[in-house]
Design an enzyme around this catalytic site. Structure first.
Site, mmCIF file in Angstrom:
data_model
loop_
_atom_site.group_PDB
_atom_site.id
_atom_site.type_symbol
_atom_site.label_atom_id
_atom_site.label_comp_id
_atom_site.label_asym_id
_atom_site.label_seq_id
_atom_site.Cartn_x
_atom_site.Cartn_y
_atom_site.Cartn_z
ATOM 1 N N ASP A 292 0.864 -1.184 0.000
ATOM 2 C CA ASP A 292 0.000 0.000 0.000
ATOM 3 C C ASP A 292 0.902 1.236 0.000
ATOM 4 O OD1 ASP A 292 -3.003 0.785 1.807
ATOM 5 O OD2 ASP A 292 -1.612 2.180 0.892
ATOM 6 N N ASP B 98 -3.756 2.592 -5.305
ATOM 7 C CA ASP B 98 -2.517 2.605 -4.503
ATOM 8 C C ASP B 98 -2.293 1.322 -3.694
ATOM 9 O OD1 ASP B 98 -4.547 2.987 -2.672
ATOM 10 O OD2 ASP B 98 -3.391 4.364 -1.441
ATOM 11 N N GLU B 99 -3.027 0.258 -3.981
ATOM 12 C CA GLU B 99 -2.858 -0.979 -3.214
ATOM 13 C C GLU B 99 -2.870 -2.185 -4.134
ATOM 14 O OE1 GLU B 99 -5.732 -1.170 0.400
ATOM 15 O OE2 GLU B 99 -6.459 0.274 -1.065
#
Length: 431
Positions: free
Chosen positions: A13, A108-109
């Site tokens: 993350d 974003d992960e």
DNA sequence: TCTGGGGTCCTAGGACCC
DNA sequence: TCTGGGGTCCTAGGACCC
């Protein structure tokens, strides 16, 4: 017999992703409080650690934190999704070297399957962080655990507690229990405000307590979703690893207006623009839609003003991804929902959107026995896309949308350059 | 003055059918 | 006067996520 999983899943993350992207290209932003704003420059949707420390919360409206921002010299930036999307792609490219199997979960992960790395998995995760940092400049944290929910939890611990050095491994029972006793129930992935309140009413305040709740009670307090979540916290993997993205079901383009939309013409302009963008997205994905819905509503945060909201759907037959057909359908639907006073003025709509449903791949469209005449065929759409691709977005639009956008366009007064995707916006270094 | 956008999944309840 | 039951499909709305 349901047995706990022993396959390690890592979640990598990116830390404060949007802010980190901005900092890669503007080092002056390091060490100072920075926030990135939502569309229309309305709320804070990303905060640097410094901004979190002075008490700016996720989703805080800018006008409410203006004093705080001034006092601490907070730098606010409009969101620059072109930049973030491109940076996200670079992060994922880097991960290809670390596992054959991963699932891009959000911008974003990414979940990464670490099966087979055995005792080397922590070292592997550390190397993964370093590689992403080197390739993109983006800092990350990694959580490792036997289920997705636990790896989210591990990631949370890695971010919160520096003792983990950016990688928290919850494959070991004793470490897992230690961490779970200290994480508030509201921080768990899948527990939102409503569920948190219900759980606290039951006396359940930590992740460990939720894990130990009887499954049947979980189902009663929540639904099958909460029951599954309890199982996941016990290490029983219930949420599949989706390394092949499933077929998407719907698609939406919605925007708040910079100023309230008072007339039908202005609303129709905005909806035409949204329908146009939606059609583009459909074609990019090779899809067609079977249903189009338009909605618009007044500002709900101003209950003292007259309120109105409308939502109207139209079946698309034949199914379509044609800009002209979608714009026409959107406007026809909007006309049915429009409510104006006798002089023709509306209620001042502040948000409008186009939602497409029943999406299927273009090649799967059923043949029609008596297809209608469709003069504006795929070739026109190809030409439209090619022109806008080559000369820039919105160089060619429908007359219905027009070029005069002042009456409704979204605000974005503080957007940084699109450093990585526009040749004219490359960063310049002076020596 | 000023409060985001784009998704997914689940459930309840109504319509409809036999 | 008496007026079924069980199944499926669809939709709206809620909850959650980033």
């Amino acid at each position: 017999m349901i047995v706990p999983s022993d396959k390690p899943i890592a979640l990598i993350d990116c830390n404060n992703f949007y802010v980190s992207c901005e900092r890669v290209f503007d080092p002056r932003l390091h060490g100072i409080p920075v926030i990135v704003l939502s569309n229309n420059d309305g709320c804070a949707v990303a905060r640097s650690d410094e901004s979190k420390a002075i008490g700016i919360r996720m989703g805080d409206p800018v006008f409410k934190i203006r004093d705080l921002m001034k006092r601490h010299g907070v730098v606010a930036l409009s969101s620059n999704y072109t930049l973030y999307g491109d940076m996200s792609r670079r992060v994922v490219d880097t991960l290809h070297d670390f596992s054959p199997r991963f699932e891009v979960y959000s911008i974003d992960e990414t979940f990464v399957d670490l099966s087979g790395f055995g005792s080397r998995m922590e070292a592997h995760a550390t190397a993964m962080r370093a590689a992403v940092r080197r390739a993109t400049g983006i800092p990350t944290c990694v959580g490792i655990a036997p289920t997705k929910t636990l790896s989210k939890l591990a990631n949370y611990a890695a971010k919160k507690n520096p003792i983990f050095g950016g990688v928290c491994n919850l494959m070991r029972d004793d470490v897992r229990d230690y961490v779970m006793q200290r994480i508030p129930v509201g921080e768990i992935w899948g527990v939102g405000r409503a569920t948190e309140a219900k759980l606290i009413a039951q006396g359940i305040t930590t992740a460990a307590q939720l894990r130990d709740m009887p499954l049947a009670l979980g189902r009663k307090v929540g639904t099958v979703v909460l029951e599954r979540l309890v199982a996941e916290l016990r290490g029983v993997a219930c949420i599949d690893f989706e390394d092949v993205p499933p077929q998407r079901k719907g698609m939406a383009v919605t925007r708040s207006a910079g100023t309230p939309m008072m007339t039908f013409d202005v609303l129709a302009q905005a909806l035409s623009a949204h329908a146009t963008r939606a059609a583009e997205k459909l074609r990019q994905h090779g899809l067609v839609a079977g249903t189009i819905t338009v909605f618009f509503h007044t500002n709900k945060h101003k209950p003292e003003r007259p309120q109105h909201s409308a939502s109207r759907s139209v079946r698309l037959s034949p199914m379509s991804n044609n800009t002209f057909e979608l714009v026409e359908a959107a406007i026809a639907a909007a006309r049915r929902g429009w409510k104006g006073d006798p002089s023709g003025n509306g209620c001042g709509y502040t948000k409008a959107g186009v939602v497409l449903d029943d999406l299927i791949p273009q090649e799967d469209v059923p043949a029609m026995l008596f297809p209608p005449e469709r003069p504006r065929n795929a070739k026109v759409m190809d030409a439209l896309d090619a022109i806008n691709d080559r000369f820039g977005k919105k160089k060619m639009v429908t007359a219905r949308e027009g070029f005069d956008k002042k009456a409704w366009t979204t605000k974005a007064d503080m957007r940084s350059p699109r450093y990585t995707t526009r040749i004219t916006e490359l960063p310049v270094i002076r020596i």
